[in-house]
Scaffold this motif. Structure first.
Motif: not given
Length: 594
Positions: A580-589
């Motif tokens: 979730a943290n990594a996806l958050g950085i690239i802006g993917v849900s």
RNA sequence: GUGCCCGUAGCUCAGCUGGAUAGAGCGUCGGUCUCCGAAGCCGAAGGUCUCGAGUUCGAAUCUCGACGGGCACACCA
């Protein structure tokens, strides 16, 4: 971080080896080369390895193996000073590597750390609170955004997220070129179309923007105002209709960017620079600092003295200011707003302007190193393998909105975020559509959803397929809350020992790989931020998802052994968090179900 | 012509301040669901890292050159 722990262990060993006079001519106890701990590609080479002996061979005038052995003797002495079972063993192997076999202490600590820090796991202090301005997209309000803008937008957005995660104070800005010749041109074109749409005769400007780009926007104006402006002369009608259309286009761009999850802190209008007299005052600044001259009625920046390949005009013969002059005023304003770092994300076709702008900043007495331009290479669009040239003239551009419609926000973001800016991207619409289900973005999201699913299942009753009995849930919601508390308790991290105690080597191997990956996230954030390559986080997320799937294939989470189940649930919980943290950085849900 | 960027599997891309047998995805072929999500996993095939020199214990990585591709070279924005 484990690598840091090991690297300082080797560092101390080096010191001791020098003191013991075991490294030949080397007398300085400070290691002359950086001590890098790396992950061996071959698992037989241990969990982590250090190749510093190979780099020292020349300086020590000894064989790398001898050096590694000397360091190994010192590491042996130092071993007792490490936490219990942090390092299980280490081997010295040819040609001189030191291979480390990890124990459980540091790995357990890593899982607890993830859960303890939650959404903040991986946040860094690299930026030290420094103020950064990231300016990107900055498209002209004279048409729709195309895929090239999309790349710029996604990259800028991801970089902003990344820098902010790494401890910078980030502002995101869109610079609106709403002044000057191109906006006049827009007005002339739009007014002509407006007249046509109201049944009047009108000559469309020959060098104007393609009609099909603008007609839909103008139609909105026509629909709303009917023919009430048709009798205006061109010098009034142009600016009026152009202004209305510009607002519509801008809103259109804003909406589209928002659909991609991109929001700006400021929309900076170029017009304000002129109205506030900032463009005029930047000339007084240039005057103060020198580096300018007049020639044939024009006012020049002596850019050749400032690192550019030729001098640049700031004020033209007729008195109009050039783009560079306007941009200088804009960027001087950025400096005055107090940013420690200003990042501009430009299309690579503008690279020729970089030395000019930097030169201008130097001429204005500013530190040009604070201004960093990142160039994004072109996106080659194709459809069915046929290259679509992105020529505005010919009107063959595939619009970003179409791509987002067809491929979807998350996949577009991942696709554009993944590659590094200096590489051009080949984007085939048909392939992007076709492969959208096997898109890496889906793969990562799937891993996240799977973690969520496992965590849900732990609380549900289950059906025994043999006896057809319904088993009660293994854990209650209350159990889960308590487990979460204990997982995040750094003092209780030994509870994760159960991940490694069992005999199945395959399971242990995959669990360890997963934990090592989780543990590497903070270092990855720092590295990506330092290099300003958010694509690394996208690829990290993919690798992490892959590690999870491999673990999942070989091992059940919920087993007969309660303490093992608990430990593995904790691992899943931590994995979900980092995904979730990594996806958050690239802006993917990060969906809980798909 | 000059400057900048790029050249790694059929295609799209990774490869960290030089390190052990160059890696993924897509595509192709084969295997794998009585078991927490098979949008998964496993395997096979596929490479002179464009070419040539140099630096060194060691180069996809650093240097130079060649070739190939892209972009830019305005008193346009």
């Amino acid at each position: 971080m484990i690598k840091d722990n090991l690297s300082s262990l080797v560092e101390r060993a080096f010191e001791e080896a020098v003191k013991a006079n075991e490294l030949g001519p080397i007398e300085d106890p400070k290691c002359p080369v950086p001590i890098v701990i790396e992950e061996p590609k071959n698992p037989e080479h241990g969990d982590l390895a250090c190749g510093v002996s190979l780099k020292l061979a020349g300086l020590a005038r000894m064989s790398p193996l001898k050096i590694a052995e000397a360091l190994g003797r010192q590491i042996d002495f130092l071993l007792p000073s490490l936490p219990h079972d942090s390092l299980r063993r280490f081997d010295i192997v040819a040609p001189g590597f030191i291979n480390f076999q990890l124990g459980t202490a540091w790995l357990n600590q890593a899982i607890a750390q993830v859960i303890h820090q939650g959404d903040d796991y991986g946040r860094a202090h690299l930026g030290d609170g420094k103020k950064v301005l990231v300016e990107y997209v900055s498209a002209n309000p004279t048409g729709e955004l195309h895929i090239g803008h999309g790349r710029n937008a996604v990259f800028g957005s991801c970089l902003s997220n990344l820098l902010s995660y790494a401890g910078y104070k980030v502002d995101q800005e869109f610079y609106i070129n709403d002044y000057g010749e191109q906006i006049n041109q827009l007005g002339r074109c739009c007014f002509a179309l407006y007249l046509k749409q109201n049944g009047r005769e009108a000559d469309y400007p020959q060098e104007g923007y393609p009609e099909e780009y603008l007609s839909d926007f103008v139609q909105q104006v026509t629909d709303q105002y009917k023919d009430q402006y048709v009798d205006l002369p061109i010098d009034q009608g142009g600016p009026l209709i152009g202004g209305l259309v510009k607002d519509i286009i801008l809103q259109n761009q804003k909406d589209l960017l928002e659909r991609l999850g991109i929001t700006f802190d400021t929309w900076f209008s170029e017009t304000t620079l002129h109205k506030n007299g900032e463009v005029e005052s930047v000339f007084r600044e240039f005057e103060k600092h020198g580096h300018t001259f007049e020639n044939e009625g024009a006012y020049w920046l002596r850019a050749t003295e400032l690192g550019d390949e030729r001098d640049r005009v700031l004020r033209k013969q007729g008195g109009a200011t050039t783009y560079l002059a306007n941009d200088s005023a804009y960027h001087l304003g950025k400096y005055r707003r107090g940013y420690d770092l200003m990042i501009n994300i430009w299309g690579a076709d503008h690279h020729g302007q970089v030395p000019g702008l930097k030169g201008a900043m130097k001429a204005l007495g500013q530190d040009a190193d604070k201004l960093q331009v990142i160039l994004t290479q072109i996106v080659n669009l194709s459809r069915d393998g046929q290259i679509v040239r992105m020529s505005k003239r010919k009107g063959t551009v595939v619009m970003l909105s179409e791509v987002v419609d067809e491929v979807g926000r998350d996949a577009v973001r991942y696709y554009l975020a993944e590659s590094n800016p200096q590489n051009s991207i080949n984007f085939d619409l048909e392939i992007a559509k076709k492969s959208s289900k096997e898109n890496p973005a889906f793969y990562i999201q799937y891993a996240h959803a799977r973690c969520c699913s496992i965590l849900r299942r732990a609380l549900e009753e289950s059906l025994d397929t043999e006896s057809q009995n319904i088993n009660p849930p293994i854990f209650s919601a209350k159990d889960m809350t308590e487990m979460q508390k204990s997982w995040g308790d750094l003092a209780q991290s030994a509870q994760f020992d159960d991940l490694y105690d069992k005999q199945d080597n395959q399971i242990v191997f995959h669990q360890k790989a997963l934990v090592k990956r989780l543990e590497a996230f903070p270092a990855e954030v720092i590295e990506a931020a330092r290099l300003m390559l958010p694509g690394r986080i996208a690829r990290y997320a993919y690798d992490l998802a892959n590690d999870l799937q491999k673990f999942y294939e070989v091992s059940r989470v919920m087993t007969d052994d309660l303490s093992v189940s608990k430990a593995r649930l904790g691992l899943i919980f931590a994995t979900r968090q980092v995904l979730a943290n990594a996806l958050g950085i690239i802006g993917v849900s990060a969906p809980e179900r798909m």
